[in-house]
Scaffold this active site. Structure first.
Site, short mmCIF file in Angstrom:
data_model
loop_
_atom_site.label_atom_id
_atom_site.label_comp_id
_atom_site.label_asym_id
_atom_site.label_seq_id
_atom_site.Cartn_x
_atom_site.Cartn_y
_atom_site.Cartn_z
N ASP A 22 -7.02 -31.12 -21.34
CA ASP A 22 -8.28 -31.33 -22.24
C ASP A 22 -8.85 -29.91 -22.71
OD1 ASP A 22 -8.80 -34.38 -22.47
OD2 ASP A 22 -9.01 -34.16 -20.25
N HIS A 27 -9.06 -40.72 -14.34
CA HIS A 27 -7.63 -41.16 -14.66
C HIS A 27 -6.86 -41.86 -13.74
CE1 HIS A 27 -8.39 -36.94 -17.01
NE2 HIS A 27 -8.87 -38.25 -17.77
#
Length: 424
Positions: free
Chosen positions: A33, A142
């Site tokens: 990210d 995640h």
């Protein structure tokens, strides 16, 4: 799934939504990210679009493993979005919005627990396995494993563990004001989240921390993972105003105001409790024996009633009537002094102990019959009529008539037959 969007995808989004004021990117602290959002921000600036980046790293479970700036970003990012969005809507400049978002991110602490893994569709198998009676503490968003694996504990103990870590790391203490977010990871029903919320509020109150706002729900999930995370955000009046600002975001649950004092409003008049006559009427041992026979019948039929109700309803009738049977047996000796008094006590006991629709039906019938017998000599005709008025009360309460395939189909013929037999 769980993969960072590409640089091009982020850049396309910046171009689509940015006006002359520019764009703020709020990024959870994961390598992919940071790289893709960071590069997209550089490309956007090169195109003349003012762009700022705020990184959220609120996972306190890693406090003993990595320095604060390297922690993961988890569910607390939702509150950063809310603060930044409210600031932007109020007309703040990009620099001001970025500052408020950054300060909120620095005041955040979050920690999660998983009761099981999630399954990424492309992988087709759980991301990790838990043994019987194990939970995963300190996980990310995640589907990855947590920081440590511990034995399954009650919800209160797990909430205490997470909150103890958060308040110690974020230095939250007596007199501080916070916002609390209880976040479901995707597979946790609201009722279970409410248990955690209850304990979290009590934990903070015990330590003199003022919970100004509290939200509960699934805000940032890991697919179907069972578990939750807790987030604390230190607040002042200015930050509270951002959290309270109206939004059209459909998933935002509202202002989250916490009721600190519960006010119980008494009813106008308590339901009467019949103490009974110190000297029972001669017929009352037989009345009590009949009631206890009903209790025995309910107990004997519990499994069958559960089976039948599972096919026609929610499967709780057997258990409900078993509780009713226990309530009948628990009535004190003085409850069985008079017919009217005994029926009243029976009605009150069943009202309190039988759930669903059965309790109100039985209680209404018994209380109506008790009122009828209160002013009548308790002969056979009076008992038969009392049964009849009790059945009428059930029909009135539920709106059912004979032939509607309800309990009235059994009660009404029995009442008619009893009244007729007494008359003959």
């Amino acid at each position: 799934m769980f993969t960072s969007p590409s640089t091009d995808a982020v850049l396309a989004a910046i171009r689509a939504v940015s006006g002359t004021a520019g764009a703020l990117l709020i990024v959870k602290n994961y390598t992919g990210d940071r790289l893709n959002f960071g590069l997209a921000a550089e490309l956007a600036r090169a195109e003349g679009i003012p762009t700022e980046v705020v990184v959220v790293a609120d996972d306190v479970s890693l406090r003993e493993t990595v320095e604060p700036e390297r922690r993961r970003g988890i569910a607390g990012v939702v509150l950063v979005h809310k603060v930044a969005g409210a600031a932007a809507a109020a007309g703040a400049s990009l620099a001001e919005v970025a500052r408020e978002a950054s300060e909120a991110a620095a005041a955040l602490g979050s920690m999660g627990v998983a009761l099981g893994p999630c399954t990424v569709p492309a992988a087709g198998r759980p991301g990790f396995t838990l043994g019987e009676g194990e939970v995963e503490l300190g996980l990310g968003i995640h589907g990855e494993q947590g920081v440590r694996r511990v034995a399954l504990q009650p919800a209160d103990a797990l909430a205490d563990t997470m909150l103890s870590t958060i308040v110690e790391d974020r230095k939250v203490g007596r007199g501080d004001r916070v916002a609390l977010m209880v976040n479901g990871l995707g597979g946790t029903p609201p009722m279970e989240l409410a248990i955690v919320t209850r304990r979290a509020l009590a934990f903070l109150a015990e330590r003199g921390v003022t919970v100004e706002r509290a939200w509960q729900g699934t805000f940032l999930s890991a697919l179907e993972m069972p578990g939750c995370s807790l987030t604390l955000l230190k607040v002042d009046d200015a930050r509270l105003a951002r959290l309270d600002a109206p939004t059209e975001a459909p998933a935002w649950p509202g202002r989250g105001q916490v009721v600190t004092r519960r006010q119980v409003v008494p009813t106008r008049a308590a339901l009467p409790t019949v103490k009974g006559h110190p000297k029972p009427q001669p017929m009352m041992p037989r009345v009590r024996a009949a009631a206890l026979a009903v209790a025995d019948a309910w107990d004997a039929a519990e499994a069958r009633l559960t089976e039948l109700d599972s096919k026609a309803g929610d499967g709780d009738l057997g258990l409900s009537l078993a509780r009713g049977a226990a309530a009948i047996r628990a009535l004190p000796e003085e409850a069985w002094a008079t017919p009217s008094g005994a029926l009243t006590e029976l009605g009150q006991a069943l009202r309190r102990n039988i759930g669903g629709s059965s309790g109100p039906f039985y209680a209404t019938a018994l209380l109506r019959a008790a009122r009828f017998l209160a002013s009548k000599p308790a002969d056979a005709a009076a008992w038969a009529k009392a049964f009849e008025v009790g059945v009428e009360a059930v029909s009135e309460l539920g709106g059912a008539k004979p032939g509607d395939r309800t309990m009235v189909d059994a009660l009404h013929p029995a009442a008619v037959t009893l009244v007729r037999a007494v008359r003959e």
